[in-house]
Design a protein around this motif. Sequence first.
Motif, mmCIF file in Angstrom:
data_model
loop_
_atom_site.group_PDB
_atom_site.id
_atom_site.type_symbol
_atom_site.label_atom_id
_atom_site.label_comp_id
_atom_site.label_asym_id
_atom_site.label_seq_id
_atom_site.Cartn_x
_atom_site.Cartn_y
_atom_site.Cartn_z
ATOM 1 N N ALA A 1 0.723 -1.226 0.001
ATOM 2 C CA ALA A 1 -0.161 0.022 0.242
ATOM 3 C C ALA A 1 0.988 1.146 0.019
ATOM 4 N N VAL A 2 1.999 1.270 0.573
ATOM 5 C CA VAL A 2 2.731 2.201 0.633
ATOM 6 C C VAL A 2 3.752 2.389 -0.488
ATOM 7 N N LEU A 3 4.172 1.235 -1.144
ATOM 8 C CA LEU A 3 5.009 1.505 -2.306
ATOM 9 C C LEU A 3 4.433 1.509 -3.585
ATOM 10 N N ALA A 4 3.180 0.734 -3.833
ATOM 11 C CA ALA A 4 2.626 0.856 -5.095
ATOM 12 C C ALA A 4 2.377 2.457 -5.602
ATOM 13 N N PRO A 5 1.804 3.545 -4.752
ATOM 14 C CA PRO A 5 1.713 4.979 -5.435
ATOM 15 C C PRO A 5 3.042 5.331 -5.761
ATOM 16 N N VAL A 6 4.014 4.845 -5.185
ATOM 17 C CA VAL A 6 5.513 5.578 -5.363
ATOM 18 C C VAL A 6 5.659 4.895 -6.626
ATOM 19 N N MET A 7 5.527 3.530 -6.986
ATOM 20 C CA MET A 7 6.084 2.907 -8.175
ATOM 21 C C MET A 7 5.297 3.369 -9.215
ATOM 22 N N ILE A 8 3.929 3.572 -9.140
ATOM 23 C CA ILE A 8 3.173 4.105 -10.220
ATOM 24 C C ILE A 8 3.635 5.895 -10.403
ATOM 25 N N ALA A 9 3.867 6.452 -9.475
ATOM 26 C CA ALA A 9 4.387 7.912 -9.819
ATOM 27 C C ALA A 9 5.509 7.796 -10.571
ATOM 28 N N LEU A 10 6.567 6.733 -10.396
ATOM 29 C CA LEU A 10 7.884 6.784 -11.194
ATOM 30 C C LEU A 10 7.738 6.257 -12.527
ATOM 31 N N LEU A 11 6.479 5.321 -12.646
ATOM 32 C CA LEU A 11 6.327 5.104 -14.166
ATOM 33 C C LEU A 11 5.785 6.182 -14.792
ATOM 34 N N LEU A 12 5.040 6.866 -14.470
ATOM 35 C CA LEU A 12 4.257 8.071 -15.036
ATOM 36 C C LEU A 12 5.284 8.880 -15.371
ATOM 37 N N LEU A 13 6.145 9.113 -14.290
ATOM 38 C CA LEU A 13 7.181 10.314 -14.795
ATOM 39 C C LEU A 13 8.221 9.796 -15.672
ATOM 40 N N MET A 14 8.483 8.475 -15.679
ATOM 41 C CA MET A 14 9.267 8.012 -16.853
ATOM 42 C C MET A 14 8.757 8.075 -18.502
ATOM 43 N N ILE A 15 7.185 8.190 -18.124
ATOM 44 C CA ILE A 15 6.443 8.127 -19.321
ATOM 45 C C ILE A 15 6.336 9.494 -19.833
ATOM 46 N N ALA A 16 6.384 10.423 -18.863
ATOM 47 C CA ALA A 16 6.445 11.943 -19.302
ATOM 48 C C ALA A 16 7.651 12.472 -19.797
ATOM 49 N N GLY B 1 9.796 10.336 -21.402
ATOM 50 C CA GLY B 1 9.921 10.038 -22.973
ATOM 51 C C GLY B 1 9.148 10.620 -23.670
ATOM 52 N N ARG B 2 7.889 11.153 -23.328
ATOM 53 C CA ARG B 2 7.080 11.899 -24.123
ATOM 54 C C ARG B 2 7.868 13.269 -24.646
ATOM 55 N N VAL B 3 8.312 13.783 -23.506
ATOM 56 C CA VAL B 3 8.862 15.098 -23.859
ATOM 57 C C VAL B 3 10.186 14.936 -24.736
ATOM 58 N N THR B 4 11.127 13.801 -24.513
ATOM 59 C CA THR B 4 12.175 13.895 -25.188
ATOM 60 C C THR B 4 11.719 13.007 -26.506
ATOM 61 N N ASP B 5 10.852 12.583 -26.982
ATOM 62 C CA ASP B 5 10.329 12.354 -28.035
ATOM 63 C C ASP B 5 9.878 13.409 -29.026
ATOM 64 N N ALA B 6 9.197 14.189 -28.515
ATOM 65 C CA ALA B 6 8.624 15.377 -29.127
ATOM 66 C C ALA B 6 9.726 16.320 -29.166
#
Length: 152
Positions: free
Chosen positions: A26-41, A43-48
């Motif tokens: 319960a503590v680590l899942a939101p942190v891992m999801i936030a890191l995943l979303l940050l990596m996606i962001a 990646g998208r900025v670098t691609d653009a």
Amino acid sequence: MRIRTYDRRLARGPRRDRGSYSVETAVLAPVMIALLLLMIAFGRVTDADGAVDSAARAAARAASLERDATSAQAKAQTAATRSLQGDGITCQASSVVVDTAGYTLDIGVEANVTATIACTADLSDIGLPGLPGSKTLTSSWTSPIDTYRGRQ
């Protein structure tokens, strides 16, 4: 007696850890999801950013092949739009500025055309708190005009 109390403590020990995996998840899942979303962001900025750089290169090249400043502006705009669409980049707002001052120079004088592209990329669909809703990416590229080709 001491042995029995020690045995009782050992018997109770593992029971205290019951549910700890649920709390850790319960503590680590939101942190891992936030890191995943940050990596996606990122990646998208670098691609653009790469797509905007490629569009600036295409616009400058297309403008440098024309014989006059007016058609160079039009061709640069078309080339930039096609390049961004080809790379799958959708800009909220975009601008293409072409410096065509080189077309006023005489034949035989080295001249350049510079295309500058600004594209505002949308990041609001990622939904990560603290991440801006959009980011403006800018790129500029210079291409030489043929020195001995007629200019108008």
